[in-house]
Write a protein that holds these residues in place. Sequence first.
Motif, PDB file in Angstrom:
ATOM      1  N   HIS A  17     -12.074   6.298 -26.042  1.00  0.00           N
ATOM      2  CA  HIS A  17     -13.096   5.248 -25.899  1.00  0.00           C
ATOM      3  C   HIS A  17     -14.043   5.575 -24.739  1.00  0.00           C
ATOM      4  N   ILE A  18     -13.448   5.929 -23.605  1.00  0.00           N
ATOM      5  CA  ILE A  18     -14.262   6.207 -22.408  1.00  0.00           C
ATOM      6  C   ILE A  18     -15.223   7.364 -22.671  1.00  0.00           C
ATOM      7  N   ARG A  19     -14.706   8.443 -23.257  1.00  0.00           N
ATOM      8  CA  ARG A  19     -15.569   9.614 -23.505  1.00  0.00           C
ATOM      9  C   ARG A  19     -16.701   9.277 -24.463  1.00  0.00           C
ATOM     10  N   LEU A  20     -16.376   8.487 -25.489  1.00  0.00           N
ATOM     11  CA  LEU A  20     -17.407   8.089 -26.457  1.00  0.00           C
ATOM     12  C   LEU A  20     -18.490   7.273 -25.753  1.00  0.00           C
ATOM     13  N   LEU A  21     -18.083   6.302 -24.952  1.00  0.00           N
ATOM     14  CA  LEU A  21     -19.054   5.412 -24.295  1.00  0.00           C
ATOM     15  C   LEU A  21     -19.873   6.175 -23.255  1.00  0.00           C
ATOM     16  N   GLU A  22     -19.243   7.070 -22.509  1.00  0.00           N
ATOM     17  CA  GLU A  22     -19.995   7.829 -21.492  1.00  0.00           C
ATOM     18  C   GLU A  22     -21.020   8.748 -22.146  1.00  0.00           C
ATOM     19  N   ARG A  23     -20.640   9.378 -23.252  1.00  0.00           N
ATOM     20  CA  ARG A  23     -21.607  10.256 -23.935  1.00  0.00           C
ATOM     21  C   ARG A  23     -22.716   9.438 -24.572  1.00  0.00           C
ATOM     22  N   ALA A  24     -22.372   8.265 -25.116  1.00  0.00           N
ATOM     23  CA  ALA A  24     -23.403   7.390 -25.708  1.00  0.00           C
ATOM     24  C   ALA A  24     -24.392   6.973 -24.628  1.00  0.00           C
ATOM     25  N   ALA A  25     -23.884   6.589 -23.460  1.00  0.00           N
ATOM     26  CA  ALA A  25     -24.749   6.117 -22.370  1.00  0.00           C
ATOM     27  C   ALA A  25     -25.743   7.194 -21.954  1.00  0.00           C
ATOM     28  N   LYS A  26     -25.301   8.443 -21.992  1.00  0.00           N
ATOM     29  CA  LYS A  26     -26.170   9.553 -21.551  1.00  0.00           C
ATOM     30  C   LYS A  26     -27.336   9.808 -22.501  1.00  0.00           C
ATOM     31  N   LEU A  27     -27.279   9.243 -23.697  1.00  0.00           N
ATOM     32  CA  LEU A  27     -28.385   9.430 -24.654  1.00  0.00           C
ATOM     33  C   LEU A  27     -29.580   8.549 -24.309  1.00  0.00           C
ATOM     34  N   GLY A  28     -29.397   7.603 -23.371  1.00  0.00           N
ATOM     35  CA  GLY A  28     -30.489   6.690 -23.015  1.00  0.00           C
ATOM     36  C   GLY A  28     -30.306   6.093 -21.649  1.00  0.00           C
ATOM     37  N   ASN A  29     -30.882   4.882 -21.459  1.00  0.00           N
ATOM     38  CA  ASN A  29     -30.821   4.233 -20.138  1.00  0.00           C
ATOM     39  C   ASN A  29     -30.072   2.914 -20.151  1.00  0.00           C
ATOM     40  N   HIS A  30     -29.763   2.395 -21.354  1.00  0.00           N
ATOM     41  CA  HIS A  30     -29.166   1.062 -21.409  1.00  0.00           C
ATOM     42  C   HIS A  30     -28.188   1.037 -22.577  1.00  0.00           C
ATOM     43  N   LEU A  31     -26.888   0.904 -22.275  1.00  0.00           N
ATOM     44  CA  LEU A  31     -25.883   0.930 -23.344  1.00  0.00           C
ATOM     45  C   LEU A  31     -25.384  -0.478 -23.674  1.00  0.00           C
ATOM     46  N   ILE A  32     -25.522  -0.833 -24.944  1.00  0.00           N
ATOM     47  CA  ILE A  32     -25.089  -2.136 -25.451  1.00  0.00           C
ATOM     48  C   ILE A  32     -23.882  -1.901 -26.369  1.00  0.00           C
ATOM     49  N   VAL A  33     -22.792  -2.631 -26.144  1.00  0.00           N
ATOM     50  CA  VAL A  33     -21.584  -2.427 -26.955  1.00  0.00           C
ATOM     51  C   VAL A  33     -21.230  -3.700 -27.721  1.00  0.00           C
ATOM     52  N   GLY A  34     -21.111  -3.584 -29.025  1.00  0.00           N
ATOM     53  CA  GLY A  34     -20.635  -4.689 -29.860  1.00  0.00           C
ATOM     54  C   GLY A  34     -19.128  -4.543 -30.024  1.00  0.00           C
ATOM     55  N   VAL A  35     -18.389  -5.479 -29.449  1.00  0.00           N
ATOM     56  CA  VAL A  35     -16.926  -5.449 -29.519  1.00  0.00           C
ATOM     57  C   VAL A  35     -16.502  -6.347 -30.680  1.00  0.00           C
ATOM     58  N   SER A  36     -15.759  -5.790 -31.619  1.00  0.00           N
ATOM     59  CA  SER A  36     -15.470  -6.579 -32.826  1.00  0.00           C
ATOM     60  C   SER A  36     -14.476  -7.709 -32.550  1.00  0.00           C
ATOM     61  N   SER A  37     -14.749  -8.841 -33.161  1.00  0.00           N
ATOM     62  CA  SER A  37     -13.928 -10.045 -32.938  1.00  0.00           C
ATOM     63  C   SER A  37     -12.530  -9.866 -33.531  1.00  0.00           C
ATOM     64  N   ASN A  67     -23.981  -1.520 -20.060  1.00  0.00           N
ATOM     65  CA  ASN A  67     -24.919  -2.491 -19.487  1.00  0.00           C
ATOM     66  C   ASN A  67     -24.818  -3.879 -20.097  1.00  0.00           C
ATOM     67  N   GLU A  68     -24.426  -3.948 -21.375  1.00  0.00           N
ATOM     68  CA  GLU A  68     -24.459  -5.237 -22.063  1.00  0.00           C
ATOM     69  C   GLU A  68     -23.375  -5.239 -23.145  1.00  0.00           C
ATOM     70  N   VAL A  69     -22.698  -6.380 -23.308  1.00  0.00           N
ATOM     71  CA  VAL A  69     -21.629  -6.456 -24.310  1.00  0.00           C
ATOM     72  C   VAL A  69     -21.798  -7.744 -25.116  1.00  0.00           C
ATOM     73  N   PHE A  70     -21.561  -7.668 -26.415  1.00  0.00           N
ATOM     74  CA  PHE A  70     -21.567  -8.872 -27.237  1.00  0.00           C
ATOM     75  C   PHE A  70     -20.424  -8.776 -28.242  1.00  0.00           C
ATOM     76  N   VAL A  71     -20.097  -9.894 -28.882  1.00  0.00           N
ATOM     77  CA  VAL A  71     -19.024  -9.902 -29.878  1.00  0.00           C
ATOM     78  C   VAL A  71     -19.633  -9.643 -31.257  1.00  0.00           C
ATOM     79  N   GLU A  72     -19.128  -8.600 -31.926  1.00  0.00           N
ATOM     80  CA  GLU A  72     -19.566  -8.296 -33.299  1.00  0.00           C
ATOM     81  C   GLU A  72     -18.746  -9.176 -34.239  1.00  0.00           C
ATOM     82  N   GLU A  73     -19.424 -10.099 -34.907  1.00  0.00           N
ATOM     83  CA  GLU A  73     -18.717 -11.074 -35.756  1.00  0.00           C
ATOM     84  C   GLU A  73     -18.573 -10.593 -37.190  1.00  0.00           C
ATOM     85  N   SER A  74     -19.491  -9.702 -37.622  1.00  0.00           N
ATOM     86  CA  SER A  74     -19.469  -9.296 -39.027  1.00  0.00           C
ATOM     87  C   SER A  74     -19.992  -7.871 -39.195  1.00  0.00           C
TER      88      SER A  74
END
Length: 131
Positions: A17-37, A67-74
């Motif tokens: 998980h950490i490696r995926l998120l760190e590499r994703a973050a490096k593709l831009g300046n602001h990482l938003i993660v949808g965490v599934s409910s 940078n930002e997290v929300f709940v993925e409902e669907s």
Amino acid sequence: MKRIITFGTYDLLHIGHIRLLERAAKLGNHLIVGVSSDELNMSKKDRAPVYSTQDRVEIIKALKCVNEVFVEESLEKKGEYIQKFNADILVMGDDWEGKFDEFKSLCDVVYLKRTDGISTTQLIGDISERL
Ligand code: CTP
């Protein structure tokens, strides 16, 4: 300024998980993660996560690459989330290779290689064998 969006359960946070998120973050300046409910997980993986939705959100929020997290409902709402959060790039692990190409009309879609040899499912199995 590039905004990245990615989705996942992130139960029993592990190095993949950490490696995926760190590499994703490096593709831009602001990482938003949808965490599934929890409900979404029941339908997707046929089991409840070990950690509650709120705990998983809090854990992901605490990571410095996020940078930002929300709940993925669907699962059906990925397009809506991409637009709502103004994402420039959708990042998914390569277990989903090709499955999200329909969103290329809304943003770039990038699949990142998963870390070999670890998953939440495998961890649950390993831990239960130790008991
Ligand atoms: N991921 C990864 N490498 C791993 C495991 C997960 O890069 N070894 C990525 C997935 O591709 C996804 C994100 O981490 O983009 C969240 O995945 P998730 O499904 O929550 O984790 P898994 O460990 O795959 O969970 P499970 O075993 O329950 O399917």
